[in-house]
Design a protein around this motif. Sequence first.
Motif, PDB file in Angstrom:
ATOM      1  N   GLY A  42       0.792  -1.209   0.000  1.00 60.34           N
ATOM      2  CA  GLY A  42       0.000   0.000   0.000  1.00 60.34           C
ATOM      3  C   GLY A  42       0.830   1.267   0.000  1.00 60.34           C
ATOM      4  N   LYS A  43       0.199   2.357  -0.403  1.00 57.09           N
ATOM      5  CA  LYS A  43       0.821   3.673  -0.434  1.00 57.09           C
ATOM      6  C   LYS A  43      -0.003   4.611   0.443  1.00 57.09           C
ATOM      7  CE  LYS A  43       1.974   5.212  -4.462  1.00 57.09           C
ATOM      8  NZ  LYS A  43       1.869   5.809  -5.822  1.00 57.09           N
ATOM      9  N   LYS A  44       0.685   5.419   1.254  1.00 67.62           N
ATOM     10  CA  LYS A  44       0.002   6.338   2.157  1.00 67.62           C
ATOM     11  C   LYS A  44       0.538   7.747   1.933  1.00 67.62           C
ATOM     12  CE  LYS A  44      -0.340   2.624   5.579  1.00 67.62           C
ATOM     13  NZ  LYS A  44       0.034   2.175   6.950  1.00 67.62           N
ATOM     14  N   GLN A  45      -0.367   8.694   1.876  1.00 69.38           N
ATOM     15  CA  GLN A  45       0.029  10.078   1.626  1.00 69.38           C
ATOM     16  C   GLN A  45      -0.905  11.049   2.366  1.00 69.38           C
ATOM     17  OE1 GLN A  45      -0.177  10.503  -2.647  1.00 69.38           O
ATOM     18  NE2 GLN A  45       1.842   9.573  -2.971  1.00 69.38           N
ATOM     19  N   TRP A  46      -0.339  12.206   2.716  1.00 74.79           N
ATOM     20  CA  TRP A  46      -1.144  13.315   3.206  1.00 74.79           C
ATOM     21  C   TRP A  46      -1.414  14.265   2.053  1.00 74.79           C
ATOM     22  CZ3 TRP A  46      -3.306  13.595   7.970  1.00 74.79           C
ATOM     23  CH2 TRP A  46      -2.800  12.754   8.950  1.00 74.79           C
ATOM     24  N   ASN A  47      -2.560  14.931   2.114  1.00 77.72           N
ATOM     25  CA  ASN A  47      -2.879  15.882   1.071  1.00 77.72           C
ATOM     26  C   ASN A  47      -3.738  17.006   1.649  1.00 77.72           C
ATOM     27  OD1 ASN A  47      -2.838  16.864  -1.643  1.00 77.72           O
ATOM     28  ND2 ASN A  47      -2.835  14.727  -2.356  1.00 77.72           N
ATOM     29  N   GLY A  48      -3.928  18.041   0.890  1.00 79.46           N
ATOM     30  CA  GLY A  48      -4.704  19.170   1.376  1.00 79.46           C
ATOM     31  C   GLY A  48      -5.321  19.951   0.238  1.00 79.46           C
ATOM     32  N   GLY A  49      -6.112  20.930   0.582  1.00 75.94           N
ATOM     33  CA  GLY A  49      -6.748  21.758  -0.428  1.00 75.94           C
ATOM     34  C   GLY A  49      -7.272  23.041   0.192  1.00 75.94           C
ATOM     35  N   LEU A 102     -13.787  29.151  -6.439  1.00 75.70           N
ATOM     36  CA  LEU A 102     -12.460  28.758  -6.911  1.00 75.70           C
ATOM     37  C   LEU A 102     -11.850  27.838  -5.867  1.00 75.70           C
ATOM     38  CD1 LEU A 102     -10.022  29.160  -8.877  1.00 75.70           C
ATOM     39  CD2 LEU A 102      -9.316  31.054  -7.398  1.00 75.70           C
ATOM     40  N   SER A 103     -11.322  26.693  -6.309  1.00 74.83           N
ATOM     41  CA  SER A 103     -10.768  25.744  -5.333  1.00 74.83           C
ATOM     42  C   SER A 103      -9.648  24.919  -5.946  1.00 74.83           C
ATOM     43  CB  SER A 103     -11.876  24.810  -4.818  1.00 74.83           C
ATOM     44  OG  SER A 103     -12.364  23.989  -5.860  1.00 74.83           O
ATOM     45  N   THR A 104      -8.842  24.350  -5.067  1.00 78.13           N
ATOM     46  CA  THR A 104      -7.782  23.415  -5.444  1.00 78.13           C
ATOM     47  C   THR A 104      -7.921  22.169  -4.598  1.00 78.13           C
ATOM     48  OG1 THR A 104      -6.225  25.142  -6.104  1.00 78.13           O
ATOM     49  CG2 THR A 104      -5.307  23.001  -5.531  1.00 78.13           C
ATOM     50  N   GLN A 105      -8.017  21.024  -5.254  1.00 77.35           N
ATOM     51  CA  GLN A 105      -8.093  19.741  -4.564  1.00 77.35           C
ATOM     52  C   GLN A 105      -6.760  19.019  -4.669  1.00 77.35           C
ATOM     53  OE1 GLN A 105     -11.193  17.090  -5.892  1.00 77.35           O
ATOM     54  NE2 GLN A 105     -12.321  17.347  -4.003  1.00 77.35           N
ATOM     55  N   HIS A 106      -6.374  18.315  -3.587  1.00 81.36           N
ATOM     56  CA  HIS A 106      -5.139  17.522  -3.575  1.00 81.36           C
ATOM     57  C   HIS A 106      -3.934  18.395  -3.951  1.00 81.36           C
ATOM     58  CE1 HIS A 106      -8.221  14.545  -3.423  1.00 81.36           C
ATOM     59  NE2 HIS A 106      -8.491  14.583  -4.705  1.00 81.36           N
ATOM     60  N   LEU A 107      -3.784  19.494  -3.239  1.00 82.90           N
ATOM     61  CA  LEU A 107      -2.753  20.485  -3.530  1.00 82.90           C
ATOM     62  C   LEU A 107      -1.343  19.901  -3.485  1.00 82.90           C
ATOM     63  CD1 LEU A 107      -1.896  23.469  -3.914  1.00 82.90           C
ATOM     64  CD2 LEU A 107      -1.967  23.694  -1.411  1.00 82.90           C
ATOM     65  N   PHE A 108      -1.061  19.050  -2.508  1.00 77.99           N
ATOM     66  CA  PHE A 108       0.303  18.524  -2.350  1.00 77.99           C
ATOM     67  C   PHE A 108       0.734  17.696  -3.561  1.00 77.99           C
ATOM     68  CE2 PHE A 108      -0.497  18.333   2.537  1.00 77.99           C
ATOM     69  CZ  PHE A 108      -0.618  19.714   2.545  1.00 77.99           C
ATOM     70  N   SER A 109      -0.227  17.157  -4.308  1.00 78.95           N
ATOM     71  CA  SER A 109       0.105  16.318  -5.462  1.00 78.95           C
ATOM     72  C   SER A 109       0.817  17.102  -6.558  1.00 78.95           C
ATOM     73  CB  SER A 109      -1.163  15.685  -6.034  1.00 78.95           C
ATOM     74  OG  SER A 109      -1.783  14.845  -5.081  1.00 78.95           O
ATOM     75  N   PHE A 110       0.585  18.426  -6.609  1.00 80.75           N
ATOM     76  CA  PHE A 110       1.243  19.241  -7.626  1.00 80.75           C
ATOM     77  C   PHE A 110       2.751  19.328  -7.402  1.00 80.75           C
ATOM     78  CE2 PHE A 110      -3.059  21.166  -8.086  1.00 80.75           C
ATOM     79  CZ  PHE A 110      -3.189  21.004  -9.467  1.00 80.75           C
ATOM     80  N   ARG A 131       4.685  16.845  -5.692  1.00 82.53           N
ATOM     81  CA  ARG A 131       5.349  15.556  -5.459  1.00 82.53           C
ATOM     82  C   ARG A 131       6.069  15.087  -6.719  1.00 82.53           C
ATOM     83  NH1 ARG A 131       0.561  13.935  -2.312  1.00 82.53           N
ATOM     84  NH2 ARG A 131       1.184  13.800  -0.105  1.00 82.53           N
ATOM     85  N   GLU A 132       7.248  14.514  -6.517  1.00 79.44           N
ATOM     86  CA  GLU A 132       7.968  13.932  -7.647  1.00 79.44           C
ATOM     87  C   GLU A 132       7.471  12.522  -7.942  1.00 79.44           C
ATOM     88  OE1 GLU A 132      12.111  14.110  -6.908  1.00 79.44           O
ATOM     89  OE2 GLU A 132      12.202  16.314  -6.885  1.00 79.44           O
ATOM     90  N   GLU A 133       7.125  11.795  -6.888  1.00 78.87           N
ATOM     91  CA  GLU A 133       6.597  10.447  -7.104  1.00 78.87           C
ATOM     92  C   GLU A 133       5.108  10.511  -7.471  1.00 78.87           C
ATOM     93  OE1 GLU A 133       5.925  11.215  -2.684  1.00 78.87           O
ATOM     94  OE2 GLU A 133       7.382  11.727  -4.264  1.00 78.87           O
ATOM     95  N   GLY A 162      -4.540  12.936  -8.177  1.00 80.00           N
ATOM     96  CA  GLY A 162      -3.866  14.058  -8.800  1.00 80.00           C
ATOM     97  C   GLY A 162      -4.451  15.393  -8.394  1.00 80.00           C
ATOM     98  N   GLY A 163      -3.627  16.429  -8.387  1.00 81.60           N
ATOM     99  CA  GLY A 163      -4.092  17.768  -8.069  1.00 81.60           C
ATOM    100  C   GLY A 163      -5.049  18.300  -9.127  1.00 81.60           C
ATOM    101  N   THR A 164      -6.054  19.031  -8.693  1.00 79.11           N
ATOM    102  CA  THR A 164      -7.083  19.546  -9.597  1.00 79.11           C
ATOM    103  C   THR A 164      -7.504  20.945  -9.162  1.00 79.11           C
ATOM    104  OG1 THR A 164      -7.922  17.280  -9.790  1.00 79.11           O
ATOM    105  CG2 THR A 164      -9.271  19.032 -10.731  1.00 79.11           C
TER     106      THR A 164
END
Length: 337
Positions: free
Chosen positions: A168-175, A190-198, A200-202, A207-209
């Motif tokens: 499994g893979k575990k991650q923190w994210n925010g928006g 206006l909003s941003t979802q999964h901000l940390f994904s923008f 990340r190198e891995e 995905g960020g939206t």
Amino acid sequence: SEREETENGLCNTDTMNIPIRIYIWWILLSGFLTVSSAKGQITPSTAFYWENPYYINPAFVNTDASAYFSLSARKQWFGLSGSPVTVFGTGTYYWEKYKMQAGIKLLNDKIGYLNSTDLSFSYAYTLRFRGSFLSMGLSLGYQLQKADRGDVMIEDETDPALDNLFGGKKQWNGGFGVEYIVTPSFRIGLSTQHLFSFFREEASIFGGTNYLYGRYRTRILGRLYRPSYRTSASPTTYDMEWGLCVKQTAEAFQVDGVVSFYLNHPTQREKFQFSLLGRSIGEFGFLAGVKLVSDMKILCSYDYNIKALKGDARGTFEVIVTYPLFPTKCVADGFRR
């Protein structure tokens, strides 16, 4: 008094005349929808979020009730084995006295043998500006993704890659997000979802939206029955709402549009609903809903992709249930009950 209701929180019952330029603006944006194009498939975050904008924007505050709950189940590409199945639920509570809202969102998305989960919490605060309102929100989530061993054909149990696959893979994210209620009938967000994904190198689980959207609602037909048939002081009426959303991810650009029609029964607002949806990736759909006892609402939707390569990959079905609690004195979209 009515003035006191207006000065507290999100309450504003004054109907306002919208300039003609707003109609022109919506016509231009709707025309843009018909000529836009984008690549990629619909992600879980775009599944009829019009019914619950909180799903894409932590700043969204429901103006009908202090507490609001939503549950949805979506089967994408109905009839195709291993196609995405998404279940998500949300719950929010708004404290009128403190002008703040707390919320929780749980999402589970299964595609083939991969199972992804997102649990997030949010906080929003509202400000009032002479009849308009600005809401600002933040969210923080914990995400988990792993493969279901029973869905994977394993030839070599000693393969080291299996540890990563099933571990499994575990991650923190925010928006974050903002929403501005320009008038009781017109709001933009206006909003941003999964901000940390923008950043990340891995590979990220989700995905960020980015989202930019607007909604406008108006009364298209007033009294239907004679006063003697009314069960309350409010007549049966019909409303119409337009919505447009521009969505951007790291790989794709998409435009969604929706037109909704509502029948307001004398004893229940939005008793019946019918919506038409279009997406610039070649998808069209419809949604029909009805309110039951205690304002519980059940809606069913069906999407059809005209660009799908296989017939089994064209249709998507979704069921949505919403339930508000503790109705406020506010009247959403400027219409009296």
